[in-house]
Enzyme design. Structure first.
Site, PDB file in Angstrom:
ATOM      1  N   THR A  12       0.837  -1.017  -0.093  1.00 47.92           N
ATOM      2  CA  THR A  12       0.014  -0.150   0.043  1.00 47.92           C
ATOM      3  C   THR A  12       0.860   1.182   0.141  1.00 47.92           C
ATOM      4  O   THR A  12       0.235   2.454  -0.158  1.00 47.92           O
ATOM      5  CB  THR A  12      -0.924   0.026   1.075  1.00 47.92           C
ATOM      6  OG1 THR A  12      -0.213  -0.119   2.358  1.00 47.92           O
ATOM      7  CG2 THR A  12      -1.987  -1.050   0.974  1.00 47.92           C
ATOM      8  N   GLY A  13       2.049   1.354   0.131  1.00 49.63           N
ATOM      9  CA  GLY A  13       3.140   2.412   0.051  1.00 49.63           C
ATOM     10  C   GLY A  13       3.303   2.759  -1.357  1.00 49.63           C
ATOM     11  O   GLY A  13       2.883   1.914  -2.146  1.00 49.63           O
ATOM     12  N   CYS A 131      17.853   4.850  -4.425  1.00 50.65           N
ATOM     13  CA  CYS A 131      17.457   5.430  -5.737  1.00 50.65           C
ATOM     14  C   CYS A 131      18.548   6.483  -6.440  1.00 50.65           C
ATOM     15  O   CYS A 131      18.738   6.252  -7.509  1.00 50.65           O
ATOM     16  CB  CYS A 131      16.081   6.278  -5.436  1.00 50.65           C
ATOM     17  SG  CYS A 131      16.216   7.055  -4.007  1.00 50.65           S
ATOM     18  N   GLN A 158      16.804  15.919  -4.687  1.00 47.62           N
ATOM     19  CA  GLN A 158      15.971  14.697  -4.543  1.00 47.62           C
ATOM     20  C   GLN A 158      14.677  15.056  -4.287  1.00 47.62           C
ATOM     21  O   GLN A 158      14.383  15.954  -3.463  1.00 47.62           O
ATOM     22  CB  GLN A 158      16.689  13.806  -3.701  1.00 47.62           C
ATOM     23  CG  GLN A 158      17.986  13.307  -4.079  1.00 47.62           C
ATOM     24  CD  GLN A 158      18.579  12.201  -2.905  1.00 47.62           C
ATOM     25  OE1 GLN A 158      19.796  11.973  -2.667  1.00 47.62           O
ATOM     26  NE2 GLN A 158      17.622  11.244  -2.424  1.00 47.62           N
ATOM     27  N   LYS A 215      25.445   6.284   1.817  1.00 44.90           N
ATOM     28  CA  LYS A 215      25.069   5.154   1.118  1.00 44.90           C
ATOM     29  C   LYS A 215      25.326   5.297  -0.447  1.00 44.90           C
ATOM     30  O   LYS A 215      25.793   4.375  -0.773  1.00 44.90           O
ATOM     31  CB  LYS A 215      23.304   5.141   1.054  1.00 44.90           C
ATOM     32  CG  LYS A 215      22.554   4.797   2.279  1.00 44.90           C
ATOM     33  CD  LYS A 215      20.987   5.022   2.388  1.00 44.90           C
ATOM     34  CE  LYS A 215      20.469   4.830   3.490  1.00 44.90           C
ATOM     35  NZ  LYS A 215      18.841   5.158   3.577  1.00 44.90           N
ATOM     36  N   ARG A 237      17.482  17.747  -0.473  1.00 45.54           N
ATOM     37  CA  ARG A 237      16.060  17.584  -0.934  1.00 45.54           C
ATOM     38  C   ARG A 237      15.433  19.100  -1.406  1.00 45.54           C
ATOM     39  O   ARG A 237      15.658  19.857  -0.789  1.00 45.54           O
ATOM     40  CB  ARG A 237      15.225  17.193   0.330  1.00 45.54           C
ATOM     41  CG  ARG A 237      13.883  16.818   0.254  1.00 45.54           C
ATOM     42  CD  ARG A 237      13.647  15.471  -0.367  1.00 45.54           C
ATOM     43  NE  ARG A 237      13.980  14.289   0.466  1.00 45.54           N
ATOM     44  CZ  ARG A 237      14.420  13.020   0.206  1.00 45.54           C
ATOM     45  NH1 ARG A 237      13.873  12.798  -1.117  1.00 45.54           N
ATOM     46  NH2 ARG A 237      14.609  12.152   1.089  1.00 45.54           N
ATOM     47  N   HIS A 244      14.620  12.383  -9.314  1.00 48.80           N
ATOM     48  CA  HIS A 244      15.580  13.152  -8.587  1.00 48.80           C
ATOM     49  C   HIS A 244      16.636  13.362  -9.799  1.00 48.80           C
ATOM     50  O   HIS A 244      16.832  12.887 -10.994  1.00 48.80           O
ATOM     51  CB  HIS A 244      16.583  11.907  -7.880  1.00 48.80           C
ATOM     52  CG  HIS A 244      15.893  11.195  -6.775  1.00 48.80           C
ATOM     53  ND1 HIS A 244      14.707  11.993  -6.095  1.00 48.80           N
ATOM     54  CD2 HIS A 244      16.119  10.291  -5.844  1.00 48.80           C
ATOM     55  CE1 HIS A 244      14.384  11.264  -4.991  1.00 48.80           C
ATOM     56  NE2 HIS A 244      15.156  10.424  -4.751  1.00 48.80           N
ATOM     57  N   ASN A 317      12.484   8.198  -9.454  1.00 53.33           N
ATOM     58  CA  ASN A 317      13.200   7.772  -8.038  1.00 53.33           C
ATOM     59  C   ASN A 317      12.218   6.553  -7.794  1.00 53.33           C
ATOM     60  O   ASN A 317      12.788   5.719  -7.144  1.00 53.33           O
ATOM     61  CB  ASN A 317      13.234   8.652  -6.828  1.00 53.33           C
ATOM     62  CG  ASN A 317      11.984   9.381  -6.913  1.00 53.33           C
ATOM     63  OD1 ASN A 317      11.723  10.400  -7.683  1.00 53.33           O
ATOM     64  ND2 ASN A 317      11.636   9.271  -5.569  1.00 53.33           N
TER      65      ASN A 317
END
Length: 338
Positions: A12-13, A131, A158, A215, A237, A244, A317
């Site tokens: 559901t995301g 991503c 992003q 990351k 962001r 992105h 993304n």
């Protein structure tokens, strides 16, 4: 290809929704689909190929008979349930950061290191990269193969969808509030995101970088299978909903011209070159949103060093940066291994 029982965890995301959509779009050989989420989603139904499929509550025994599990429900969920799924004979493609840097778990971008998929046999788990890392390595791998990249300097721009639906809503609500001369409500991010740029994605670590930046640094070396590449990242962001963008500067061992880079990337899988500055043609988030490709432009020589190239890399993304990459891994799994 034979058909498979596929489970989507976190169905559901935002990424889960995209996974379901891409499975259908690419006509993945789904014999049966299980949509799994938390108890909050009990009673919900999602559509797949014109049918309404009930969302089931994720439980320890949810993976009996499931062959492929696409996970996107958060790191703590993956840490608990991915090993259980693997024990039940399900191969997990995990979209969280839980397993990315585990040495014996492959971290895969199909256009870059598809051969690493074979290592799923170690633990029954394949990790989907971050991503922002995915789109960068798709653009850089052909160049690395040709002239070897020594150093990467990347700054990202992003989209809020990388944080999830709540962040998309927050940007929308803050924008509406500010245009109505009202005070914006700040909940998801540490500061207002509308009409602003936040030089912080995830939390800060001891060296002054954020987790998101680390990351990108660590994952790039693992995916490219070259720990000697020097990588530094600044992740930001920005008030964009989807896709992105990245400013990427590379230093190579051998000289390569901008035209040679364009020619290489024009033939590279998953890459579309959009690079005609005279006609004001370059990749933009509004064009990449909803598309599968990684778009590269503004390719030019870095005149401050002998062997330097600058480029601009844009990709959706939620698609290539998450759901599409996972489904592409599942396609290779199904065709070559299962």
């Amino acid at each position: 290809m034979k058909s498979f029982c596929v489970a989507v965890v976190g169905a559901t995301g935002a990424v889960g929704n995209e996974m379901i959509k891409i499975l259908e779009e690419r006509n993945f050989p789904v014999g049966e689909i299980k949509l799994l989420a938390s108890e909050r989603s009990l009673g919900k139904n999602l559509e797949y190929k014109g049918k309404s499929i009930p969302v089931e509550v994720l439980k320890e025994d949810s993976f009996t008979g499931v062959q492929i599990g696409l996970f996107s429900a958060g790191g703590s969920i993956s840490e608990k349930f991915a090993p259980l799924a693997a024990q039940a004979g399900c191969v997990v493609v995990d979209n969280t950061s839980a397993f990315r840097m585990v040495p014996d778990i492959p971290l895969v971008v199909p256009e870059v290191n598809p051969e690493a998929i074979a290592l799923y046999k170690n633990r029954g788990i394949i990790a989907n990269p971050n991503c922002s890392t995915i789109q960068m390595v798709v653009a850089l791998k052909p160049i690395h193969d040709a002239v070897r990249i020594k150093r990467i300097v990347v700054s990202t721009y992003q989209a809020v969808s990388g944080t999830g639906k709540k962040a998309v809503d927050e940007l929308m609500n803050q924008t509406r509030a500010l245009l109505s001369f009202q005070d914006p409500v700040v909940k998801v991010y540490p500061h207002q995101i509308a009409f602003n740029c936040l030089p912080q994605i995830d939390v800060f670590v001891d060296n002054g970088y954020t987790k998101e930046e680390m990351k990108m640094i660590n994952e790039t070396k693992k995916i490219m299978n070259d720990p000697s590449i020097a990588v530094t990242a600044t992740t930001v962001r920005v008030p964009v909903f989807y896709a992105h963008s990245e400013s990427v500067n590379i230093e190579t061992e051998k000289k390569i011209t901008p035209q040679e880079v364009r020619d290489l990337l024009a033939k590279a899988p998953g890459v579309t070159v959009v690079d005609d500055p005279q006609q004001r043609l370059y990749p933009m988030a509004i064009h990449a949103a909803g598309k599968d490709g990684t778009f590269v432009g503004r390719i030019r020589e870095d005149e401050s060093i002998p062997n330097g190239i600058n480029m601009w890399v844009v990709s959706d993304n939620l698609r290539k940066g998450a759901a599409l990459n996972a489904v592409q891994i599942a396609e290779i799994l199904g065709k070559d291994y299962l």
